[in-house]
Write a protein that holds these residues in place. Structure first.
Motif, PDB file in Angstrom:
ATOM      1  N   GLY A 137      -3.122  53.386 -51.559  1.00 18.79           N
ATOM      2  CA  GLY A 137      -3.429  51.852 -51.678  1.00 18.79           C
ATOM      3  C   GLY A 137      -2.934  51.751 -50.592  1.00 18.79           C
ATOM      4  N   LEU A 138      -2.424  51.837 -49.646  1.00 17.75           N
ATOM      5  CA  LEU A 138      -2.441  51.923 -47.999  1.00 17.75           C
ATOM      6  C   LEU A 138      -3.790  51.499 -47.717  1.00 17.75           C
ATOM      7  N   ARG A 139      -4.100  52.947 -47.570  1.00 19.84           N
ATOM      8  CA  ARG A 139      -4.855  53.027 -47.370  1.00 19.84           C
ATOM      9  C   ARG A 139      -6.647  51.805 -47.572  1.00 19.84           C
ATOM     10  N   TYR A 140      -6.634  51.622 -49.116  1.00 19.05           N
ATOM     11  CA  TYR A 140      -7.402  50.813 -49.844  1.00 19.05           C
ATOM     12  C   TYR A 140      -7.467  49.077 -49.065  1.00 19.05           C
ATOM     13  N   LEU A 141      -6.130  49.394 -49.349  1.00 22.92           N
ATOM     14  CA  LEU A 141      -5.165  48.019 -48.549  1.00 22.92           C
ATOM     15  C   LEU A 141      -6.311  47.701 -47.111  1.00 22.92           C
ATOM     16  N   GLU A 142      -5.715  48.446 -46.614  1.00 27.50           N
ATOM     17  CA  GLU A 142      -6.330  48.603 -45.236  1.00 27.50           C
ATOM     18  C   GLU A 142      -7.952  48.431 -45.163  1.00 27.50           C
ATOM     19  N   LYS A 143      -8.404  48.850 -45.844  1.00 30.67           N
ATOM     20  CA  LYS A 143      -9.984  49.074 -46.138  1.00 30.67           C
ATOM     21  C   LYS A 143     -10.224  47.547 -46.781  1.00 30.67           C
TER      22      LYS A 143
ATOM     23  N   VAL B  17      -6.935  50.093 -59.962  1.00 31.16           N
ATOM     24  CA  VAL B  17      -5.666  48.972 -59.625  1.00 31.16           C
ATOM     25  C   VAL B  17      -6.702  48.246 -58.550  1.00 31.16           C
ATOM     26  N   THR B  18      -6.421  46.806 -58.107  1.00 36.75           N
ATOM     27  CA  THR B  18      -7.041  46.004 -57.207  1.00 36.75           C
ATOM     28  C   THR B  18      -6.213  46.043 -56.010  1.00 36.75           C
ATOM     29  N   SER B  19      -6.436  45.428 -54.355  1.00 32.88           N
ATOM     30  CA  SER B  19      -5.718  45.336 -53.678  1.00 32.88           C
ATOM     31  C   SER B  19      -4.656  44.810 -53.617  1.00 32.88           C
ATOM     32  N   ASP B  20      -4.525  43.069 -54.626  1.00 29.69           N
ATOM     33  CA  ASP B  20      -3.024  42.309 -55.019  1.00 29.69           C
ATOM     34  C   ASP B  20      -2.355  43.655 -55.551  1.00 29.69           C
TER      35      ASP B  20
ATOM     36  N   PRO C 147     -12.661  41.622 -43.532  1.00 29.23           N
ATOM     37  CA  PRO C 147     -13.755  40.389 -43.779  1.00 29.23           C
ATOM     38  C   PRO C 147     -14.750  41.062 -44.756  1.00 29.23           C
ATOM     39  N   GLY C 148     -15.596  40.499 -45.688  1.00 30.38           N
ATOM     40  CA  GLY C 148     -17.004  40.908 -46.272  1.00 30.38           C
ATOM     41  C   GLY C 148     -16.948  42.218 -47.131  1.00 30.38           C
ATOM     42  N   VAL C 149     -15.775  42.994 -47.229  1.00 32.89           N
ATOM     43  CA  VAL C 149     -15.742  43.968 -48.034  1.00 32.89           C
ATOM     44  C   VAL C 149     -15.642  43.464 -49.351  1.00 32.89           C
TER      45      VAL C 149
END
Length: 71
Positions: A45-51, A31-34, A55-57
């Motif tokens: 998922g929370l770590r991925y969302l924070e990452k 899954v993606t960040s959305d 900007p620019g990632v």
């Protein structure tokens, strides 16, 4: 006569390679960040969302444990 029996035995039994996916192994959707932004239930998922909030990632998604199913 001996050649015929060898030919029958070689055709009758073939070794098939073991499947790379075990029947007890689980598969998870990527899954993606959305999706992680809506869910907010798992630590991964929370770590991925924070990452992804930087900007620019560029991300390719994260396996979601909440969508696991049998292979």
């Amino acid at each position: 006569m001996n050649d015929v029996s060898k030919a029958k035995n070689s055709k009758a039994k073939k070794n098939t390679p073991a499947s790379s996916i075990d029947k007890t192994q689980f598969m998870m959707k990527v899954v993606t960040s959305d999706v992680c932004a809506r869910c907010r239930k798992c630590e991964r998922g929370l770590r991925y969302l924070e990452k992804m909030s930087q900007p620019g990632v560029v991300g390719k998604g994260v396996p979601c444990i909440l969508t696991k199913g049998r292979a």
